[in-house]
Design a protein around this motif. Sequence first.
Motif, mmCIF file in Angstrom:
data_model
loop_
_atom_site.group_PDB
_atom_site.id
_atom_site.type_symbol
_atom_site.label_atom_id
_atom_site.label_comp_id
_atom_site.label_asym_id
_atom_site.label_seq_id
_atom_site.Cartn_x
_atom_site.Cartn_y
_atom_site.Cartn_z
ATOM 1 N N GLU A 37 0.822 -1.209 0.000
ATOM 2 C CA GLU A 37 0.000 0.000 0.000
ATOM 3 C C GLU A 37 0.860 1.265 0.000
ATOM 4 O OE1 GLU A 37 -3.635 -0.524 2.772
ATOM 5 O OE2 GLU A 37 -2.187 -2.075 3.357
ATOM 6 N N TYR A 38 1.970 1.202 0.715
ATOM 7 C CA TYR A 38 2.914 2.327 0.661
ATOM 8 C C TYR A 38 3.461 2.501 -0.754
ATOM 9 C CZ TYR A 38 3.226 3.245 5.710
ATOM 10 O OH TYR A 38 2.959 3.610 7.009
ATOM 11 N N LEU A 39 3.764 1.352 -1.395
ATOM 12 C CA LEU A 39 4.373 1.427 -2.728
ATOM 13 C C LEU A 39 3.378 1.916 -3.783
ATOM 14 C CD1 LEU A 39 6.486 -1.850 -2.649
ATOM 15 C CD2 LEU A 39 7.363 0.497 -2.832
ATOM 16 N N ASN A 40 2.116 1.506 -3.655
ATOM 17 C CA ASN A 40 1.153 1.939 -4.693
ATOM 18 C C ASN A 40 0.501 3.278 -4.351
ATOM 19 O OD1 ASN A 40 -1.049 1.541 -2.961
ATOM 20 N ND2 ASN A 40 -1.447 -0.531 -3.712
ATOM 21 N N GLY A 41 0.905 3.857 -3.233
ATOM 22 C CA GLY A 41 0.426 5.197 -2.901
ATOM 23 C C GLY A 41 -0.895 5.249 -2.164
ATOM 24 N N SER A 42 -1.467 4.102 -1.831
ATOM 25 C CA SER A 42 -2.731 4.143 -1.092
ATOM 26 C C SER A 42 -2.496 4.500 0.372
ATOM 27 C CB SER A 42 -3.497 2.834 -1.223
ATOM 28 O OG SER A 42 -2.730 1.749 -0.756
ATOM 29 N N ILE A 43 -1.274 4.403 0.834
ATOM 30 C CA ILE A 43 -0.885 5.038 2.100
ATOM 31 C C ILE A 43 0.213 6.056 1.769
ATOM 32 C CG2 ILE A 43 0.039 4.769 4.420
ATOM 33 C CD1 ILE A 43 -0.885 1.900 4.427
ATOM 34 N N CYS A 80 -7.579 11.528 12.998
ATOM 35 C CA CYS A 80 -8.809 11.454 12.222
ATOM 36 C C CYS A 80 -8.585 11.510 10.720
ATOM 37 C CB CYS A 80 -9.760 12.575 12.639
ATOM 38 S SG CYS A 80 -10.154 12.526 14.395
ATOM 39 N N ASN A 81 -7.382 11.369 10.284
ATOM 40 C CA ASN A 81 -7.162 11.245 8.856
ATOM 41 C C ASN A 81 -7.888 9.995 8.360
ATOM 42 O OD1 ASN A 81 -5.511 13.337 7.741
ATOM 43 N ND2 ASN A 81 -3.838 12.602 9.023
ATOM 44 N N ALA A 82 -8.700 10.173 7.369
ATOM 45 C CA ALA A 82 -9.476 9.039 6.862
ATOM 46 C C ALA A 82 -8.542 7.951 6.346
ATOM 47 C CB ALA A 82 -10.405 9.495 5.751
ATOM 48 N N ALA A 83 -8.947 6.701 6.602
ATOM 49 C CA ALA A 83 -8.101 5.573 6.197
ATOM 50 C C ALA A 83 -7.938 5.518 4.682
ATOM 51 C CB ALA A 83 -8.703 4.266 6.702
ATOM 52 N N SER A 84 -8.883 6.109 3.958
ATOM 53 C CA SER A 84 -8.826 6.045 2.504
ATOM 54 C C SER A 84 -7.996 7.170 1.910
ATOM 55 C CB SER A 84 -10.241 6.107 1.926
ATOM 56 O OG SER A 84 -10.862 7.307 2.314
ATOM 57 N N ASP A 85 -7.559 8.106 2.759
ATOM 58 C CA ASP A 85 -6.791 9.230 2.231
ATOM 59 C C ASP A 85 -5.502 8.737 1.599
ATOM 60 O OD1 ASP A 85 -7.449 11.961 4.569
ATOM 61 O OD2 ASP A 85 -8.629 11.084 2.956
ATOM 62 N N THR A 86 -5.265 9.164 0.403
ATOM 63 C CA THR A 86 -3.994 8.829 -0.229
ATOM 64 C C THR A 86 -2.972 9.925 0.000
ATOM 65 O OG1 THR A 86 -4.826 9.725 -2.293
ATOM 66 C CG2 THR A 86 -4.993 7.349 -1.984
#
Length: 368
Positions: free
Chosen positions: A114-120, A158-164
């Motif tokens: 997820e870090y690598l694909n930018g989703s985190i 509170c940063n949304a889990a979906s925030d990229t």
Amino acid sequence: LGVFVLVFLGLVVPVTGVAQAAWWDGGGWCGVTTQTKYTSSGSEFQQYPALLTAAIAGYAEWSVPDNPHGGPEFTYGGQNFNMRWEPAGSQNRATTVCGPFVHDIEFNSDRIDEYLNGSIDIEGVSAHEWGHAHGIGHAGKHDTQAPNSGKQPTMTTCNAASDTVLQRTVEQDDHSAVTRIGDVVGGYGSITPNSSFEDGLAFWRTQSIGSWGTYSGGVDGTPKYVVFTPTYSGSAIFADNRITNASGEKVKARVNYRRHDPASSGQVKMTLKWAEVQYSQAGWCTGADQTFDNLNLNVEIVDSATFSTKQNKYCTVGSSWNYCTTSVYTVPSHWDAADVRVVVYSNVFDGSQRVGVRLDRVRAMAQN
Ligand SMILES: [Zn+2]
């Protein structure tokens, strides 16, 4: 000896004796000094150097606010934190570990895809963890107010889990936490942001103002001060912050000041204002992650009272820097959270003409 562990969106070990918004001493093992440095280790960083570059960029975010005594607030040197990767299951993004013999920022290797694909957003996660490394605790979603409405603190949970792209910049509440650490006088730390105007007029606001601007040189050789030239007696400059766990806090307001026009005379008025804020457990920032967050269980504002004046002090300007401090206000025990505001008025004249006054280190302060 225990080890304090802070996890971004994960389990947090409860801490006792915490009483400040966005500030926490990490049991003395985080935030040892206002200086930090880093190393990095692990095959992940060697294999994916872009991850390391972004993690370092998160570290660098904290060098943005300038120290009231000059230079970046958090500088190189001091305590070393090692950035590395560690398996931590499917929930956590990263962990800051502060103990007597270990200072780590551990990114969750179980989520490296997820870090690598930018989703985190690793830069955002890194900036948040570095806040912990400096000794800063969690902020609520609403701890940043106007003029930055809608901008969450980097230290929010509170940063949304979906925030990229996670919040990564030093915002109003984060900046206040920085000054709480770096701007301490007589056992009281600053709790409002940019107290010394080293970041220009950022986070400052005005009412019925004439003019204001920053100049080079300040009290005790600080890099900057502000000259405030009011239009009316009611003209003022002010700064706010939100304090969580406010109950029982001892607070006051303080300004360093001197005349700007050599022929002028008059007074500045220092004012401390507070408004009670209540939180509820409902709202955006809920779920299992929050259950373990001892600092901001309740993050949704259900009632925000208007500001009321708690302390005033009039002080006469002179030809050299002096300071003006209000009496201490002790926050009533039933107040869970509150907004604090420091306000400065000026009635300084050259003859019949209103003229400017020099101000520096204008802040509300709380006993550390
Ligand atoms: Zn955290």
